[in-house]
Design an enzyme around this catalytic site. Structure first.
Site, PDB file in Angstrom:
ATOM      1  N   LYS A 115      99.142 110.855  79.708  1.00  0.00           N
ATOM      2  CA  LYS A 115      99.410 109.972  80.844  1.00  0.00           C
ATOM      3  C   LYS A 115     100.822 109.409  80.845  1.00  0.00           C
ATOM      4  CE  LYS A 115      97.020 106.394  78.223  1.00  0.00           C
ATOM      5  NZ  LYS A 115      96.431 107.319  77.238  1.00  0.00           N
ATOM      6  N   ILE A 171      85.788 111.109  83.624  1.00  0.00           N
ATOM      7  CA  ILE A 171      85.478 110.924  85.042  1.00  0.00           C
ATOM      8  C   ILE A 171      86.266 111.921  85.891  1.00  0.00           C
ATOM      9  CG2 ILE A 171      85.456 109.306  86.964  1.00  0.00           C
ATOM     10  CD1 ILE A 171      85.509 107.037  84.897  1.00  0.00           C
ATOM     11  N   LYS A 226      98.549 105.264  84.346  1.00  0.00           N
ATOM     12  CA  LYS A 226      97.493 105.898  85.128  1.00  0.00           C
ATOM     13  C   LYS A 226      97.638 105.579  86.615  1.00  0.00           C
ATOM     14  CE  LYS A 226      94.415 105.723  81.138  1.00  0.00           C
ATOM     15  NZ  LYS A 226      93.294 105.023  80.465  1.00  0.00           N
TER      16      LYS A 226
END
Length: 430
Positions: free
Chosen positions: A107, A138, A207
């Site tokens: 990230k 997810i 993120k």
């Protein structure tokens, strides 16, 4: 028809996530081959400590020379799970140059240099996939850049760091103070020995940059994201939130301006109503709430970190990239055609909860209300409690810009009757 020549995969890093990737590649080899249309072969593993025993991995595949590994020229996919900026950035660029597509969970690197990495992938006709870089297991990045590609996303609001959510949830449910909740998170392994990246919002900000870039088809870098940590959140803040029917979460918020001409990305603690779906996200779980024109409101929920959940996302990308290789194509690259400007935090409009320590005497409320009015900030509700010459005043505003609220706070601090500004918190999700 199954292709007989295997896809050769190199793994950069074999820690918590990397070891799970290797394990799943081995134990689910037949399923992966069936889903991709070709066998998958682990061709090399780059590590820092070669003498460590790694169950299920042939020691002959282990090397400390990551550069030589990605330069081999016979690799199809390089999986990067070492994190950080360097040497990951150079290794990924080298992988593209030597004919490999890349799957990454990095990230920080993608938030800082995503545009350059996408350009390198496109130059060499390779894929760059990074589902695991945001919210662990997810499925989020692929839905945003593929499933919602025909829609207009207006807002992405989410809990994207499990450590901070665990701490805030513990403070909410038990009345614990910040340090007590952090100590428990550390003892349980949810927080690192140095939790700065999590509790100060750096992890969530990276993120947020990635999510905003994909959602709004605009390049958003880490430096564009406003960041505010949660270390100053107190038990008193939670008490105030409960009085409003709210709780407190550290949120990553990416949204279009009302006129659609700009976007913002920010990370900070915020009160959200208990009726909002994000309010019920407990423990170390993550959830992201997406609002778009056609699809309406969507929520993605699940474990946001950990070896197996993150490896699940990595392997999902591995299958997608493998299918592209078998089919002789590549997947979607960077979409930054909109090139919308990223507005400063001062232009963000939201509601505010302000707690003031004031003198307990007549006229204080009128003085405070006058300051808000002079700066064009409308008050929604006021609560005042007083005792022994001291009082607390809690003001909840209607929607106002951050710049206007900053002017209010500066003016309030100049009033003789205001002893101090105890806390300021944004109210979101309404």
């Amino acid at each position: 028809m199954m292709r007989t020549r295997p896809l050769k995969v190199a793994l950069l890093g074999c820690g918590v996530v990397g070891s799970e990737v290797a394990r799943i590649m081995t134990t689910h080899a037949a399923d992966l081959a069936a889903r991709i249309g070709a066998p998958v072969e682990l061709a090399g593993v780059a590590v820092r400590r070669p003498d460590k025993v790694r169950e299920g991995i042939d020691p002959a595949l282990v090397t400390t020379d990551a550069t030589a590994l990605v330069k081999r020229g016979d690799l199809d996919i390089v999986v990067e799970v070492i994190g950080g900026i360097e040497p990951a950035r150079t290794l990924i660029a080298t992988a593209f140059e030597h004919g490999a597509s890349v799957v990454s969970a990095n990230k920080a690197l993608l938030a800082q240099d995503g545009a350059a990495l996408h350009a390198a992938a496109e130059e060499h006709g390779k894929d760059l996939y990074y589902e695991a870089s945001v919210a662990g297991a997810i499925p989020l990045i692929r839905p945003l850049r593929e499933s919602l590609a025909g829609d207009k996303v207006n807002r992405v609001l989410g809990i994207v760091n499990g450590t901070t959510n665990f701490i805030l949830d513990k403070m909410d449910s038990t009345g614990a103070g910040y340090q007590e909740a952090l100590d428990e998170a550390t003892a349980l392994g949810y927080a690192e020995a140095d939790p700065t990246a999590d509790v100060e919002g750096f992890d969530a900000a990276a993120k947020a940059a990635i999510l905003a870039g994909i959602a709004f088809h605009t390049r958003v870098r880490l430096d564009d994201v406003y960041r505010e940590g949660m270390t100053e959140v107190t038990a008193a803040d939670f008490a105030s939130a409960k009085e409003m029917g709210c709780t407190i979460k550290l949120l990553a918020i990416c949204e279009r301006a009302g006129d659609g001409a700009s976007v913002t990305a920010r990370v900070h603690p915020a009160m959200i109503p208990l009726s909002h779906p994000l309010a019920s996200v407990r423990g170390a779980y993550n959830a992201v709430f997406v609002e778009s024109d056609a699809a309406g409101q969507l929520m993605f929920y699940g474990p946001g970190a950990g070896g197996a959940p993150t490896a699940s996302a990595v392997l999902g990308d591995l299958v997608a990239v493998g299918r592209n290789l078998v089919g002789g194509t590549t997947g979607p690259g960077e979409s930054a055609y909109a090139a919308l400007p990223v507005s400063s935090m001062g232009e963000v409009v939201t509601r505010y909860h302000i707690s003031l320590d004031v003198a307990d005497k007549p006229g204080v409320l009128a003085q405070v209300a006058t300051v808000f009015a002079e700066h064009g900030v409308s008050i929604d509700t006021v609560r005042q409690q007083g005792k022994d010459g001291e009082a607390s005043l809690v003001v909840v505003t209607h929607r106002a810009s951050d710049a206007a609220l900053s002017g209010v706070v500066e003016a309030l601090r100049k009033l003789d009757t205001v002893r101090g500004v105890a806390s300021i918190m944004r109210v979101e999700g309404e």
